[in-house]
Design an enzyme around this catalytic site. Sequence first.
Site, PDB file in Angstrom:
ATOM      1  N   PHE A  32       1.008  -1.150  -0.209  1.00  0.00           N
ATOM      2  CA  PHE A  32      -0.133   0.008  -0.101  1.00  0.00           C
ATOM      3  C   PHE A  32       0.990   1.150   0.084  1.00  0.00           C
ATOM      4  CE2 PHE A  32      -1.933  -3.284   2.498  1.00  0.00           C
ATOM      5  CZ  PHE A  32      -3.038  -3.452   2.086  1.00  0.00           C
TER       6      PHE A  32
ATOM      7  N   SER B 262      -2.168  -0.440  -5.667  1.00  0.00           N
ATOM      8  CA  SER B 262      -3.419  -0.685  -6.527  1.00  0.00           C
ATOM      9  C   SER B 262      -3.612   0.491  -7.577  1.00  0.00           C
ATOM     10  CB  SER B 262      -4.624  -1.182  -6.039  1.00  0.00           C
ATOM     11  OG  SER B 262      -5.089  -0.073  -5.114  1.00  0.00           O
TER      12      SER B 262
ATOM     13  N   ASN C  95      -3.505  -5.661  -6.341  1.00  0.00           N
ATOM     14  CA  ASN C  95      -4.029  -5.867  -5.067  1.00  0.00           C
ATOM     15  C   ASN C  95      -3.087  -6.299  -4.157  1.00  0.00           C
ATOM     16  OD1 ASN C  95      -5.636  -6.418  -2.937  1.00  0.00           O
ATOM     17  ND2 ASN C  95      -7.460  -6.926  -4.054  1.00  0.00           N
TER      18      ASN C  95
ATOM     19  N   CYS D  45      -5.463   3.400  10.001  1.00  0.00           N
ATOM     20  CA  CYS D  45      -5.977   4.538   9.971  1.00  0.00           C
ATOM     21  C   CYS D  45      -7.604   4.807  10.114  1.00  0.00           C
ATOM     22  CB  CYS D  45      -5.412   5.607   8.965  1.00  0.00           C
ATOM     23  SG  CYS D  45      -5.779   4.984   7.399  1.00  0.00           S
TER      24      CYS D  45
HETATM   25  N1  SAH Z   1       2.405   4.331   3.129  1.00  0.00           N
HETATM   26  C1  SAH Z   1       1.910   5.567   2.446  1.00  0.00           C
HETATM   27  C2  SAH Z   1       0.504   5.935   2.461  1.00  0.00           C
HETATM   28  C3  SAH Z   1      -0.386   4.887   1.927  1.00  0.00           C
HETATM   29  S1  SAH Z   1      -2.097   5.248   1.749  1.00  0.00           S
HETATM   30  C4  SAH Z   1       2.987   6.773   2.302  1.00  0.00           C
HETATM   31  O1  SAH Z   1       3.656   6.997   3.275  1.00  0.00           O
HETATM   32  O2  SAH Z   1       2.813   7.649   1.521  1.00  0.00           O
HETATM   33  C5  SAH Z   1      -2.946   3.580   1.165  1.00  0.00           C
HETATM   34  C6  SAH Z   1      -2.243   3.516  -0.080  1.00  0.00           C
HETATM   35  O3  SAH Z   1      -3.146   2.081  -0.445  1.00  0.00           O
HETATM   36  C7  SAH Z   1      -3.159   4.494  -1.205  1.00  0.00           C
HETATM   37  O4  SAH Z   1      -2.106   4.751  -2.269  1.00  0.00           O
HETATM   38  C8  SAH Z   1      -4.193   3.283  -2.033  1.00  0.00           C
HETATM   39  O5  SAH Z   1      -4.310   3.565  -3.429  1.00  0.00           O
HETATM   40  C9  SAH Z   1      -3.607   1.947  -1.988  1.00  0.00           C
HETATM   41  N2  SAH Z   1      -4.701   0.726  -1.727  1.00  0.00           N
HETATM   42  C10 SAH Z   1      -5.763   0.702  -1.422  1.00  0.00           C
HETATM   43  N3  SAH Z   1      -6.273  -0.743  -1.531  1.00  0.00           N
HETATM   44  C11 SAH Z   1      -5.502  -1.144  -2.216  1.00  0.00           C
HETATM   45  C12 SAH Z   1      -5.155  -2.665  -2.362  1.00  0.00           C
HETATM   46  N4  SAH Z   1      -6.236  -3.428  -2.230  1.00  0.00           N
HETATM   47  N5  SAH Z   1      -4.025  -3.025  -2.682  1.00  0.00           N
HETATM   48  C13 SAH Z   1      -2.978  -2.208  -2.968  1.00  0.00           C
HETATM   49  N6  SAH Z   1      -2.858  -0.691  -2.837  1.00  0.00           N
HETATM   50  C14 SAH Z   1      -4.162  -0.558  -2.351  1.00  0.00           C
END
Ligand code: SAH
Length: 392
Positions: free
Chosen positions: A225, A248, A275, A336
């Site tokens: 993520f 994603s 994902n 969060c």
């Molecule tokens: N760690 C990052 C913030 C993460 S925010 C930082 O420090 O900047 C969460 C992220 O998860 C978002 O960019 C969103 O697009 C992504 N996301 C949401 N669902 C997801 C999934 N199922 N698989 C992969 N990424 C996902």
Amino acid sequence: MATLVLKQGSDRRLRAGHPWIYRSEIADLKGGSAAGEAISVVDAAGHFLGRGFYNPRPAIACRLLTRRDEALDGAFFLRRLRAALEYRRAASLVADAYRLCWSEADGLPGLVVDRYGQVSVVQPLTLGMERALPRIEEALGLLFPSGAVYRLDDTTAARIEGFAPQRGWAGTGSAGPAEITIAEGECRFAISFGSGHKTGLYLDQRENRRIVADHAPGRRVLDAFCYTGAFACQALKAGAAQALLLESSAEALAGAEKNLALNGLPGRAELRAGNAFDELRALEARRERFGVVVLDPPPFTRRKESVEAAARGYKEINLRGLRVLEPGGVLATFSCSHHVTPALFEAICREAAGDAGIAVRVLATLGPSLDHPVLLSVPESRYLKGLLLETL
Ligand code: SAH
């Protein structure tokens, strides 16, 4: 000015320091007030409690902005924003990018202001704050005379509160740069205004990125993520051997690619679109191993009713995150979701470790950076929680 009269007993939470008034707690509205306007709040006996903006549409009909008999004018916003800046200056939190104003915790419920270089990114979360934007922009102009203001409305808040979400440079003839580069510790990150589904960085993780980077030297890092790859960049800059980034959103990945390039790191990073749930499962099946794993997912629930389903999601990723760790590896895991309490999150991680049959030590309990202060009387202001775990 109209006066909102509370039902008997409904003043208890306000007197305990919480600023919210629910629609169901209102006995009467004297003098008639339009949505978004300032009102005085009194208890059932008529004693003055404070002042805030009224909105009959959402469940939270008013958030107190002041407990004093004072106008919610430009001077008021300037005082509050100046106090927010002074707190951050005194605590050495002012940097290239930081949160200047965090809603309730800065005495301005419903207003978020982030600073990126000379740009203030403003996010009104209530109708009253949306209406007050000209006063807020003026106050920001006085605090930062050479700065520009970018308005970035949250579409969910706009729907709940009943205003048309807008994005763009505020004021007349004061458009700022389309893109800037900011420094966060040793890293540089690209921030683009006016494009993308998010502007800027997850500033609440600034401290945690530094903490995680301390564990990275020589190790392989999984940044799941990853958004625009801020954790991975900091880890690689600190000496991580390699990083795998999972995300994603194609747009976020493009941002990650840009940030890796800005820091001269692409050679040691691999970006994977998809994902993260599936990718974690696949990594485990292939018996891949990492020295550091970061799990920073979006909120799995925004509603109390779906906490159980969210808990299953958190458990699954933490179980897999632990299984792809090498012995002695470090997991930085976050939630969060407002409704997932620190105690519940810890219980979920404990269950995940139990199911994985892995003994873990808690190296640290993590929270948001200090420019996102928490009000003790407003538990809702503590939304980000995390654990730094080490496998034994
Ligand atoms: N760690 C990052 C913030 C993460 S925010 C930082 O420090 O900047 C969460 C992220 O998860 C978002 O960019 C969103 O697009 C992504 N996301 C949401 N669902 C997801 C999934 N199922 N698989 C992969 N990424 C996902």
